[in-house]
Scaffold this motif. Structure first.
Motif, PDB file in Angstrom:
ATOM      1  N   VAL A 264      -9.544  20.038  -2.722  1.00 17.30           N
ATOM      2  CA  VAL A 264      -8.216  20.724  -2.444  1.00 17.30           C
ATOM      3  C   VAL A 264      -7.664  19.907  -1.402  1.00 17.30           C
ATOM      4  CG1 VAL A 264      -7.377  22.915  -1.778  1.00 17.30           C
ATOM      5  CG2 VAL A 264      -9.112  22.808  -3.484  1.00 17.30           C
ATOM      6  N   VAL A 265      -8.484  19.677  -0.084  1.00 18.49           N
ATOM      7  CA  VAL A 265      -8.087  19.239   1.123  1.00 18.49           C
ATOM      8  C   VAL A 265      -7.634  17.802   0.871  1.00 18.49           C
ATOM      9  CG1 VAL A 265      -8.943  18.531   3.346  1.00 18.49           C
ATOM     10  CG2 VAL A 265      -9.764  20.437   2.353  1.00 18.49           C
ATOM     11  N   VAL A 266      -8.236  16.822   0.064  1.00 12.32           N
ATOM     12  CA  VAL A 266      -7.684  15.731  -0.407  1.00 12.32           C
ATOM     13  C   VAL A 266      -6.106  15.709  -0.890  1.00 12.32           C
ATOM     14  CG1 VAL A 266      -7.806  13.468  -1.788  1.00 12.32           C
ATOM     15  CG2 VAL A 266      -9.893  14.537  -0.682  1.00 12.32           C
ATOM     16  N   ALA A 267      -5.873  16.735  -1.786  1.00  6.54           N
ATOM     17  CA  ALA A 267      -5.026  17.115  -2.415  1.00  6.54           C
ATOM     18  C   ALA A 267      -3.781  17.438  -1.294  1.00  6.54           C
ATOM     19  CB  ALA A 267      -4.939  18.425  -3.577  1.00  6.54           C
ATOM     20  N   ALA A 268      -4.226  18.125  -0.314  1.00  5.46           N
ATOM     21  CA  ALA A 268      -3.289  18.545   0.461  1.00  5.46           C
ATOM     22  C   ALA A 268      -2.916  17.605   1.620  1.00  5.46           C
ATOM     23  CB  ALA A 268      -3.917  19.884   1.182  1.00  5.46           C
ATOM     24  N   LEU A 269      -3.342  16.330   1.602  1.00  6.43           N
ATOM     25  CA  LEU A 269      -3.086  15.467   2.527  1.00  6.43           C
ATOM     26  C   LEU A 269      -1.817  14.985   2.332  1.00  6.43           C
ATOM     27  CD1 LEU A 269      -6.454  13.224   2.669  1.00  6.43           C
ATOM     28  CD2 LEU A 269      -5.597  14.574   4.479  1.00  6.43           C
ATOM     29  N   PRO A 270      -1.150  14.377   3.227  1.00  6.92           N
ATOM     30  CA  PRO A 270       0.134  13.798   2.967  1.00  6.92           C
ATOM     31  C   PRO A 270       0.281  12.356   2.573  1.00  6.92           C
ATOM     32  CG  PRO A 270      -0.383  13.317   5.214  1.00  6.92           C
ATOM     33  CD  PRO A 270      -1.489  14.320   4.612  1.00  6.92           C
ATOM     34  N   SER A 271       1.461  11.961   1.939  1.00  4.16           N
ATOM     35  CA  SER A 271       1.564  10.707   1.318  1.00  4.16           C
ATOM     36  C   SER A 271       1.334   9.681   2.144  1.00  4.16           C
ATOM     37  CB  SER A 271       2.606  10.530   0.737  1.00  4.16           C
ATOM     38  OG  SER A 271       3.127  11.481  -0.204  1.00  4.16           O
ATOM     39  N   GLY A 272       0.831   8.413   1.706  1.00  7.74           N
ATOM     40  CA  GLY A 272       0.641   7.184   2.629  1.00  7.74           C
ATOM     41  C   GLY A 272       1.370   6.158   2.500  1.00  7.74           C
ATOM     42  N   ILE A 273       1.003   4.955   3.124  1.00  5.00           N
ATOM     43  CA  ILE A 273       1.909   3.709   2.849  1.00  5.00           C
ATOM     44  C   ILE A 273       2.080   3.377   1.556  1.00  5.00           C
ATOM     45  CG2 ILE A 273       0.245   2.335   3.208  1.00  5.00           C
ATOM     46  CD1 ILE A 273       1.782   0.725   5.238  1.00  5.00           C
ATOM     47  N   ASN A 274       1.170   3.581   0.580  1.00  6.75           N
ATOM     48  CA  ASN A 274       1.379   3.166  -0.918  1.00  6.75           C
ATOM     49  C   ASN A 274       2.704   3.655  -1.466  1.00  6.75           C
ATOM     50  OD1 ASN A 274      -1.034   1.696  -1.214  1.00  6.75           O
ATOM     51  ND2 ASN A 274      -2.126   3.350  -1.279  1.00  6.75           N
ATOM     52  N   SER A 275       3.082   4.529  -1.211  1.00  7.85           N
ATOM     53  CA  SER A 275       4.252   5.170  -1.897  1.00  7.85           C
ATOM     54  C   SER A 275       5.511   4.297  -1.467  1.00  7.85           C
ATOM     55  CB  SER A 275       4.572   6.635  -1.537  1.00  7.85           C
ATOM     56  OG  SER A 275       4.647   6.785  -0.061  1.00  7.85           O
ATOM     57  N   TYR A 276       5.462   4.072  -0.101  1.00  8.24           N
ATOM     58  CA  TYR A 276       6.575   3.338   0.438  1.00  8.24           C
ATOM     59  C   TYR A 276       6.594   1.614   0.047  1.00  8.24           C
ATOM     60  CZ  TYR A 276       9.374   0.624   3.858  1.00  8.24           C
ATOM     61  OH  TYR A 276      10.470  -0.174   4.297  1.00  8.24           O
ATOM     62  N   LEU A 277       5.312   1.208  -0.233  1.00  8.00           N
ATOM     63  CA  LEU A 277       5.036  -0.105  -0.802  1.00  8.00           C
ATOM     64  C   LEU A 277       5.624  -0.109  -2.191  1.00  8.00           C
ATOM     65  CD1 LEU A 277       1.529  -1.057   0.667  1.00  8.00           C
ATOM     66  CD2 LEU A 277       3.961  -1.766   1.397  1.00  8.00           C
ATOM     67  N   ILE A 278       5.448   0.942  -2.978  1.00  3.70           N
ATOM     68  CA  ILE A 278       5.891   1.149  -4.332  1.00  3.70           C
ATOM     69  C   ILE A 278       7.587   0.973  -4.356  1.00  3.70           C
ATOM     70  CG2 ILE A 278       6.215   2.338  -6.313  1.00  3.70           C
ATOM     71  CD1 ILE A 278       3.211   3.113  -5.923  1.00  3.70           C
ATOM     72  N   ALA A 279       7.965   1.743  -3.305  1.00  2.51           N
ATOM     73  CA  ALA A 279       9.420   1.675  -3.251  1.00  2.51           C
ATOM     74  C   ALA A 279      10.122   0.334  -2.827  1.00  2.51           C
ATOM     75  CB  ALA A 279       9.826   2.893  -2.126  1.00  2.51           C
ATOM     76  N   VAL A 280       9.341  -0.550  -2.096  1.00  2.00           N
ATOM     77  CA  VAL A 280       9.855  -1.936  -1.503  1.00  2.00           C
ATOM     78  C   VAL A 280       9.905  -2.481  -2.874  1.00  2.00           C
ATOM     79  CG1 VAL A 280       9.250  -3.726  -0.422  1.00  2.00           C
ATOM     80  CG2 VAL A 280       9.203  -1.579   0.727  1.00  2.00           C
ATOM     81  N   GLN A 281       8.693  -2.406  -3.891  1.00  2.00           N
ATOM     82  CA  GLN A 281       8.651  -3.104  -5.259  1.00  2.00           C
ATOM     83  C   GLN A 281       9.522  -3.087  -5.960  1.00  2.00           C
ATOM     84  OE1 GLN A 281       5.098  -2.255  -7.407  1.00  2.00           O
ATOM     85  NE2 GLN A 281       4.967  -4.440  -7.929  1.00  2.00           N
ATOM     86  N   PHE A 282      10.055  -1.695  -6.135  1.00  5.36           N
ATOM     87  CA  PHE A 282      11.090  -1.238  -6.942  1.00  5.36           C
ATOM     88  C   PHE A 282      12.509  -1.707  -6.429  1.00  5.36           C
ATOM     89  CE2 PHE A 282       8.379   2.110  -8.750  1.00  5.36           C
ATOM     90  CZ  PHE A 282       8.503   1.695  -9.972  1.00  5.36           C
ATOM     91  N   ASN A 283      12.395  -1.995  -5.164  1.00  2.65           N
ATOM     92  CA  ASN A 283      13.770  -2.269  -4.359  1.00  2.65           C
ATOM     93  C   ASN A 283      14.766  -1.164  -4.434  1.00  2.65           C
ATOM     94  OD1 ASN A 283      15.429  -3.746  -2.593  1.00  2.65           O
ATOM     95  ND2 ASN A 283      16.545  -4.652  -4.581  1.00  2.65           N
ATOM     96  N   THR A 284      14.075  -0.001  -4.373  1.00  2.00           N
ATOM     97  CA  THR A 284      14.945   1.207  -4.331  1.00  2.00           C
ATOM     98  C   THR A 284      14.093   2.634  -3.894  1.00  2.00           C
ATOM     99  OG1 THR A 284      16.221   2.870  -5.713  1.00  2.00           O
ATOM    100  CG2 THR A 284      14.133   2.149  -6.748  1.00  2.00           C
ATOM    101  N   GLY A 285      14.988   3.615  -2.987  1.00  2.37           N
ATOM    102  CA  GLY A 285      13.994   4.643  -2.652  1.00  2.37           C
ATOM    103  C   GLY A 285      13.427   4.455  -1.360  1.00  2.37           C
ATOM    104  N   GLN A 286      13.624   3.369  -0.747  1.00  5.48           N
ATOM    105  CA  GLN A 286      12.594   2.915   0.561  1.00  5.48           C
ATOM    106  C   GLN A 286      12.816   3.993   1.569  1.00  5.48           C
ATOM    107  OE1 GLN A 286      14.787   0.738  -1.126  1.00  5.48           O
ATOM    108  NE2 GLN A 286      13.992  -1.459  -0.776  1.00  5.48           N
TER     109      GLN A 286
END
Length: 316
Positions: A264-286
């Motif tokens: 539960v605590v792991v699920a409650a953690l905020p997002s990390g840099i990986n979501s941003y890196l995926i956005a960079v890869q998509f070239n959208t939503g950065q």
């Protein structure tokens, strides 16, 4: 001040110190990249190696743990995708970014030191079981969705290319290398030489504070820009919907108390840099990913304390 509250404040204070170091210009942005590289490529893999070699996983139910956690991931990811596309009118590629931002917990830079501080080595053993499959599953899902939406048509999705890309990224990842190396050494039954053990322990012990400081520097580097309303909506999903789902699933499956609390605590953690890196890869939503990561991390100092209180009340 209770030990629980003090630990939460300690963890997020280290993040805040890293942020201030970048905000004031005391450290250059390049310093943040170097510190993050050290945390992710050296300290954390050695901490995972150390854990795999020494851990006692007795009493932990990995299949039930994985099922509960990733069922919540799938539901939250779908909710984030729908919120991004249906409510805020973004395209399907941005929807993928919204989905991953809603469901991808910061299990390394923030999660590892946080779980160690709250639950100790036994809690980190449970976290290691999640880390061992979290990265491959989330990476595979991201690659598949990138192939489906990132190039504009489903016809460009070639299974062999997906598998090659996935395996290449997986087996060069330092965290996976640390886990596999630790398991291999454990299976060999050979003791670690004293010198090697001292080196591993010395570097692994730096993983927590260095990772938290690096997280703060990263937040300063990415910051907030553009429309924040979608980021706020996705942050609500990440900080409230996902841990609530995991709480329901671990309770229904009857997981051991420590395992349930860590999940539960792991699920409650905020997002990390990986979501941003995926956005960079998509070239959208950065901007969407950057905003969401910053807002969710700032709010997590309060929301994680809330979920910690909940799991202590529910699971003891």
């Amino acid at each position: 001040m209770s030990p629980l509250t003090e630990t939460v404040l300690f963890v997020f204070s280290l993040v805040a110190i890293g942020y201030l170091a970048g905000f004031t210009g005391y450290l250059r942005p390049a310093s943040g990249e170097g510190i993050s590289d050290f945390a992710i490529s050296v300290a954390m893999p050695l901490l995972l190696f150390q854990t795999m070699v020494n851990a006692d996983f007795h009493g932990v139910a990995p299949w039930s743990l994985w099922g509960a956690y990733f069922a919540a991931v799938a539901i939250t990811w779908a909710a984030g995708h729908l919120v991004t596309t249906r409510i805020f009118g973004r395209d399907a590629r941005a929807g993928v970014v919204g989905g991953v931002s809603s469901a991808y917990s910061n299990v390394v830079l923030l999660g590892a030191p946080f779980i160690l501080g709250i639950f100790g080595p036994s809690g980190f053993e449970v976290l290691s079981l999640l880390v061992s499959v979290h990265l491959p599953i989330m990476m595979m899902a991201s690659i598949v969705l990138f192939e489906m939406f990132g190039r504009g048509s489903v016809e460009t999705m070639h299974p062999l290319r997906i598998i090659r890309s996935f395996l290449r990224r997986l087996f060069i990842n330092p965290l996976i290398i640390g886990i596999l190396a630790g398991l291999a050494w454990r299976l060999s039954g050979a003791p670690l030489p004293d010198l090697v053990m001292r080196l591993v322990d010395a570097l692994a012990d730096t993983a927590g504070p260095v990772a938290l400081f690096a997280m703060g520097l990263s937040l300063r580097r990415f910051g907030i820009s553009g429309n924040v309303r979608p980021a706020l909506a996705l942050s609500v999903l990440k900080l409230f919907l996902m841990p609530a789902l995991v709480l329901a699933f671990v309770w229904l499956l009857g997981l051991p108390p420590l395992t349930a609390k860590v999940a539960v605590v792991v699920a409650a953690l905020p997002s990390g840099i990986n979501s941003y890196l995926i956005a960079v890869q998509f070239n959208t939503g950065q901007a969407l990913a950057s905003n969401q990561m910053t807002i969710a991390t700032a709010c997590a100092a309060v929301t994680t304390a809330f979920w910690l209180t909940v799991v202590v009340q529910v699971f003891g």
